[in-house]
Design a protein around this motif. Structure first.
Motif, PDB file in Angstrom:
ATOM      1  N   ARG A 218    -103.275  38.623  24.593  1.00 52.27           N
ATOM      2  CA  ARG A 218    -101.810  40.169  24.821  1.00 52.27           C
ATOM      3  C   ARG A 218    -100.592  39.458  24.488  1.00 52.27           C
ATOM      4  N   LYS A 219     -99.849  39.262  23.691  1.00 50.68           N
ATOM      5  CA  LYS A 219     -99.347  38.602  22.669  1.00 50.68           C
ATOM      6  C   LYS A 219     -99.233  40.143  21.149  1.00 50.68           C
ATOM      7  N   ARG A 220    -100.040  40.885  21.448  1.00 52.03           N
ATOM      8  CA  ARG A 220     -99.688  41.798  20.358  1.00 52.03           C
ATOM      9  C   ARG A 220     -98.603  42.622  20.354  1.00 52.03           C
ATOM     10  N   HIS A 221     -98.118  42.686  21.486  1.00 53.37           N
ATOM     11  CA  HIS A 221     -96.667  43.461  21.328  1.00 53.37           C
ATOM     12  C   HIS A 221     -95.941  43.125  20.762  1.00 53.37           C
ATOM     13  N   LEU A 222     -95.850  41.755  20.083  1.00 57.78           N
ATOM     14  CA  LEU A 222     -94.287  40.538  18.901  1.00 57.78           C
ATOM     15  C   LEU A 222     -94.749  41.620  17.778  1.00 57.78           C
ATOM     16  N   ALA A 223     -95.731  41.813  17.244  1.00 58.44           N
ATOM     17  CA  ALA A 223     -96.146  42.741  16.399  1.00 58.44           C
ATOM     18  C   ALA A 223     -95.381  44.104  16.362  1.00 58.44           C
ATOM     19  N   ASP A 224     -95.119  44.899  17.600  1.00 54.04           N
ATOM     20  CA  ASP A 224     -94.445  45.980  17.996  1.00 54.04           C
ATOM     21  C   ASP A 224     -92.939  46.173  17.045  1.00 54.04           C
ATOM     22  N   GLY A 225     -92.611  47.533  16.275  1.00 50.58           N
ATOM     23  CA  GLY A 225     -91.832  47.402  15.395  1.00 50.58           C
ATOM     24  C   GLY A 225     -91.339  46.847  14.005  1.00 50.58           C
ATOM     25  N   LEU A 226     -92.435  46.189  14.039  1.00 54.21           N
ATOM     26  CA  LEU A 226     -91.705  45.162  12.473  1.00 54.21           C
ATOM     27  C   LEU A 226     -92.095  46.022  11.797  1.00 54.21           C
ATOM     28  N   PRO A 227     -91.834  45.925  10.024  1.00 52.29           N
ATOM     29  CA  PRO A 227     -92.015  47.160   9.550  1.00 52.29           C
ATOM     30  C   PRO A 227     -93.425  46.920   8.619  1.00 52.29           C
ATOM     31  N   PRO A 228     -93.388  47.742   7.724  1.00 49.77           N
ATOM     32  CA  PRO A 228     -94.652  47.911   7.047  1.00 49.77           C
ATOM     33  C   PRO A 228     -94.126  47.252   5.565  1.00 49.77           C
ATOM     34  N   ARG A 229     -93.337  47.143   5.468  1.00 51.45           N
ATOM     35  CA  ARG A 229     -92.807  46.270   4.140  1.00 51.45           C
ATOM     36  C   ARG A 229     -93.051  44.866   3.136  1.00 51.45           C
ATOM     37  N   PRO A 230     -92.409  45.351   2.378  1.00 54.06           N
ATOM     38  CA  PRO A 230     -92.369  43.543   2.365  1.00 54.06           C
ATOM     39  C   PRO A 230     -91.417  42.403   2.473  1.00 54.06           C
ATOM     40  N   ARG A 256    -100.032  41.771  12.967  1.00 54.65           N
ATOM     41  CA  ARG A 256    -101.322  41.853  14.062  1.00 54.65           C
ATOM     42  C   ARG A 256    -102.702  41.220  13.713  1.00 54.65           C
ATOM     43  N   GLN A 257    -102.431  41.150  12.579  1.00 54.01           N
ATOM     44  CA  GLN A 257    -103.736  40.151  12.064  1.00 54.01           C
ATOM     45  C   GLN A 257    -103.779  38.782  13.667  1.00 54.01           C
ATOM     46  N   TYR A 258    -102.586  38.509  13.876  1.00 53.40           N
ATOM     47  CA  TYR A 258    -102.750  37.643  14.107  1.00 53.40           C
ATOM     48  C   TYR A 258    -103.014  37.404  15.862  1.00 53.40           C
ATOM     49  N   PHE A 259    -103.665  38.668  16.140  1.00 50.40           N
ATOM     50  CA  PHE A 259    -103.596  38.731  17.598  1.00 50.40           C
ATOM     51  C   PHE A 259    -105.235  39.828  17.663  1.00 50.40           C
ATOM     52  N   VAL A 260    -105.677  40.558  16.780  1.00 50.05           N
ATOM     53  CA  VAL A 260    -106.772  41.132  16.374  1.00 50.05           C
ATOM     54  C   VAL A 260    -107.546  40.298  15.149  1.00 50.05           C
ATOM     55  N   ALA A 261    -106.997  39.778  14.587  1.00 47.60           N
ATOM     56  CA  ALA A 261    -108.616  39.132  13.471  1.00 47.60           C
ATOM     57  C   ALA A 261    -109.069  37.401  13.994  1.00 47.60           C
ATOM     58  N   SER A 262    -109.874  37.996  13.677  1.00 47.07           N
ATOM     59  CA  SER A 262    -110.846  36.600  13.466  1.00 47.07           C
ATOM     60  C   SER A 262    -109.822  35.497  12.635  1.00 47.07           C
ATOM     61  N   GLU A 263    -108.921  34.401  13.919  1.00 46.45           N
ATOM     62  CA  GLU A 263    -108.143  33.545  12.450  1.00 46.45           C
ATOM     63  C   GLU A 263    -109.390  31.805  13.139  1.00 46.45           C
ATOM     64  N   THR A 264    -109.654  32.016  12.363  1.00 48.47           N
ATOM     65  CA  THR A 264    -110.719  30.409  12.201  1.00 48.47           C
ATOM     66  C   THR A 264    -109.806  29.582  12.712  1.00 48.47           C
ATOM     67  N   ARG A 265    -109.320  29.108  12.060  1.00 47.66           N
ATOM     68  CA  ARG A 265    -107.679  28.073  12.293  1.00 47.66           C
ATOM     69  C   ARG A 265    -107.438  27.683  14.199  1.00 47.66           C
ATOM     70  N   SER A 266    -107.262  26.919  14.261  1.00 53.58           N
ATOM     71  CA  SER A 266    -107.259  26.207  16.118  1.00 53.58           C
ATOM     72  C   SER A 266    -105.689  26.043  15.766  1.00 53.58           C
ATOM     73  N   ARG A 267    -105.233  25.326  14.877  1.00 54.39           N
ATOM     74  CA  ARG A 267    -103.840  25.477  14.477  1.00 54.39           C
ATOM     75  C   ARG A 267    -102.977  27.261  14.864  1.00 54.39           C
ATOM     76  N   MET A 268    -103.801  27.679  14.105  1.00 56.11           N
ATOM     77  CA  MET A 268    -102.813  29.135  14.878  1.00 56.11           C
ATOM     78  C   MET A 268    -103.187  29.698  15.950  1.00 56.11           C
ATOM     79  N   GLY A 269    -104.177  29.547  16.568  1.00 60.97           N
ATOM     80  CA  GLY A 269    -104.017  30.271  17.709  1.00 60.97           C
ATOM     81  C   GLY A 269    -103.002  29.096  18.793  1.00 60.97           C
ATOM     82  N   GLU A 270    -103.470  27.958  18.639  1.00 64.67           N
ATOM     83  CA  GLU A 270    -101.952  27.536  19.379  1.00 64.67           C
ATOM     84  C   GLU A 270    -100.716  28.440  19.140  1.00 64.67           C
ATOM     85  N   MET A 271    -100.513  28.520  17.608  1.00 63.72           N
ATOM     86  CA  MET A 271     -98.649  28.122  17.720  1.00 63.72           C
ATOM     87  C   MET A 271     -98.720  29.987  18.384  1.00 63.72           C
TER      88      MET A 271
END
Length: 589
Positions: A218-230, A256-271
């Motif tokens: 549901r929080k995938r929208h947080l990545a909207d508008g971010l630049p594809p830059r380093p 965007r990977q934080y919202f659609v990727a397989s993030e195995t670290r439970s603390r990242m899901g909590e974050m």
């Protein structure tokens, strides 16, 4: 259109391509289905292969063949699939059928319903034929359906259930080609559903099938508008407090990977559950991003960052300021006239360096306050075994002891050989008496000393340069530029293709940070800069003075540095691996 506007327009087009990656409509999928004699890939055999090649919704070709399994087909399987022994009697064996299928599927993405079953049989067949398994990307429509569809829509995700739901033109019949055709329609129906949630590329399709929480999606929208830059990204909570700081070559793709990727670290899901916004900081290149990340983590100490949160907790090895100095492990480096080695990464490393120096030089190890005028007490046992010069008994003059201290202090900043050579002689003596275990321990200690001295000398050499300009090709005809002052990144820029780099360098110099040489930068920041400068292709464009290393410094001892790197890579390297002599027999019931 001005050149700046033209560049911006070009960047805008690239932004879209970076975001989409490889679009799904441009990918060639081969949807495959197998019929087999049973469910065990290593015991049963393939009886039929069916596949459909599609791209952009268009069927490009079909593949179908019966396969002689060289074993009897059970009546149950014959009733289920309609394939009998007589039907496969003249069919090709896997030695012909599987290579033909691999040729048909070459360069495509494999799709299967319950992919582990079909792919498992194909891999087993390749292993049986001694054929290498191609590096196919695999999409499982069963897993994808479980992520997309709800229980209200379908009671289960079997192919026989999904085919009528998506109005497939072919009804699954437990025959390979029919089932593959039905799976094609299911795949297209699922892809149509995914478009509404922003999944448009193969990478996003595969990431979407990973197991993440609904809160993350549901929080995938947080990545909207971010630049594809380093650059650097900062996850913040509702109060604006930093939760996590990270860096990436492509900010949008990484976040965007934080919202659609397989993030195995439970603390990242909590974050992610606590995050309310993501702040991007665009950077000229990856070095600037890495340095900014280190500084932000050190400044804010985000609760979900573990690495580099407390750079002030460095450990130092100190030669105390006393009539008879000794080695002491301390947490702070002070301007007290003492000699320091560091910063060292851990207390354990500091102890290992201290022990190695004591092996090489007979400095005192006690903490007594010794006097130049009188004998304090009787010498301890270390003096009896030659590990201490016994200044407490007056056996060494202050001048003799000062020579030992000077040898250690000079080895830290210059010639390390006086520390290493005594230890090498001990290793040779131990090897002659076949005491290889002790010799190995001593060699590990040398590696630890050399590694610590090399790190300190490398950091000090770069910090001694008032200003240095480095440039590295960006891979697209341009240059990444860094202004380094006293070991600290003072400015970073980019000269794209067609733009002369020297005007960019001069402009960066005018706006670069003013650095106070007396304030040491973070050791990790200087190490990042050193790694960037030492990468192939990086050029030293200019320097205010010589960038020098000690002629006989620790950096020359590559064999010990390599040994230290191997030991650091293996957390059990300091333990000796013993051969297994015998194993206990299994207890019988």
């Amino acid at each position: 259109m001005t050149s700046a506007a033209h560049q911006q327009a070009r960047l805008g087009q690239q932004l879209s391509l970076d975001e989409l990656g490889e679009p799904l409509h441009a990918i060639t999928f081969v949807v495959v289905d197998l019929e087999t004699t049973g469910g065990a890939a290593n015991g049963d055999a393939i009886t039929e292969i069916g596949a459909v090649k599609v791209r952009g919704g268009e069927v490009l070709g079909e593949f179908q063949t019966l396969v002689n399994p060289l074993m009897a087909i059970t009546p149950f399987v014959s009733v289920l699939t309609g394939i009998t022994d007589s039907m496969v009697g003249t069919a090709p064996t896997i030695s012909a059928a599987v290579p033909a299928f691999l040729e048909f599927a070459r360069g495509s993405v494999l799709v299967a319903h319950n992919a582990p079953f079909d792919i498992g049989f194909l891999k087993a067949a390749c292993a049986q034929l001694s054929l290498p398994w191609p590096a196919f990307a695999v999409v499982d429509t069963a897993v994808l359906a479980r992520r997309v569809l709800t229980r209200d829509e379908v009671p289960n995700c079997k192919l026989a259930t999904l085919a009528p739901f998506f109005r497939a033109a072919t009804t699954p019949t437990h025959r390979a080609l029919d089932d593959a055709r039905a799976t094609v329609d299911v795949l297209h129906g699922l892809i149509a559903r995914l478009g509404s949630v922003g999944v448009h590329s193969l990478t996003e399709l595969r990431e979407f099938t990973a197991q993440v929480t609904d809160a993350q999606r549901r929080k995938r929208h947080l990545a909207d508008g971010l630049p594809p830059r380093p650059g650097v990204y900062i996850f913040r909570d509702a109060q604006g407090r930093p939760l996590y700081v990270g860096t990436s070559r492509n900010l949008r793709s990484r976040v965007r990977q934080y919202f659609v990727a397989s993030e195995t670290r439970s603390r990242m899901g909590e974050m992610v559950g606590l995050a309310e916004r993501v702040d991007p900081i665009e950077c000229a290149h990856t070095l600037e991003a890495q340095v900014r990340e280190l500084r932000l983590i050190a400044a804010h100490k985000p609760r979900y960052n573990k690495r580099s949160k407390f750079p002030e907790r460095s450990v130092w090895l100190k030669l105390t300021v006393e009539p008879y100095p000794r080695l002491s492990i301390v947490r702070d480096r002070r301007d007290d006239g003492a000699s320091y080695l560091g910063p060292l990464r851990t207390q354990r490393q500091a102890e290992a360096v201290r022990d190695a120096i004591h092996d090489a030089v007979p400095l005192r190890q006690c903490s007594d306050r010794l006097s130049l005028r009188r004998v304090v007490r009787a010498a301890c046992v270390l003096a009896g075994i030659g590990r201490c010069g016994a200044p407490c008994e007056g056996n060494m003059s202050p001048q003799q002891y000062a020579a030992l201290v000077g040898l250690v202090a000079s080895a830290w900043v210059g010639d390390v050989r006086p520390l290493v050579e005594p230890l090498e002689r001990k290793i040779a003596a131990l090897a002659e008496t076949q005491r290889y275990e002790q010799a190995g321990v001593l060699r590990d200690r040398i590696s630890t000393v050399v590694q610590a001295c090399a790190r300190m000398q490398r950091l000090a050499s770069l910090r001694a340069v008032a200003e240095l300009v480095g440039a590295r090709p960006d891979g697209d005809g341009g240059w990444e530029i860094s202004i380094v002052r006293a070991g600290r990144l003072a400015a970073a820029g980019h000269a794209p293709r067609g733009v002369p780099p020297w005007p960019v360098i001069e402009a960066l110099r005018q706006t670069a940070d003013v650095v106070d040489p007396s304030h040491e930068p973070l050791a990790e920041e200087t190490e990042c800069i050193l790694r960037w400068l030492e990468e192939p292709g990086t050029r030293l464009a200019d320097a205010s003075g010589g960038w020098m290393m000690p002629a006989f410094g620790a950096g020359r001892m590559s064999s010990y540095l390599a040994g230290g790197a191997r030991q650091a890579a293996d957390p059990f390297a300091d333990r000796r691996r013993l051969p297994v002599v015998s194993r206990p027999t299994r207890a019988s019931a």
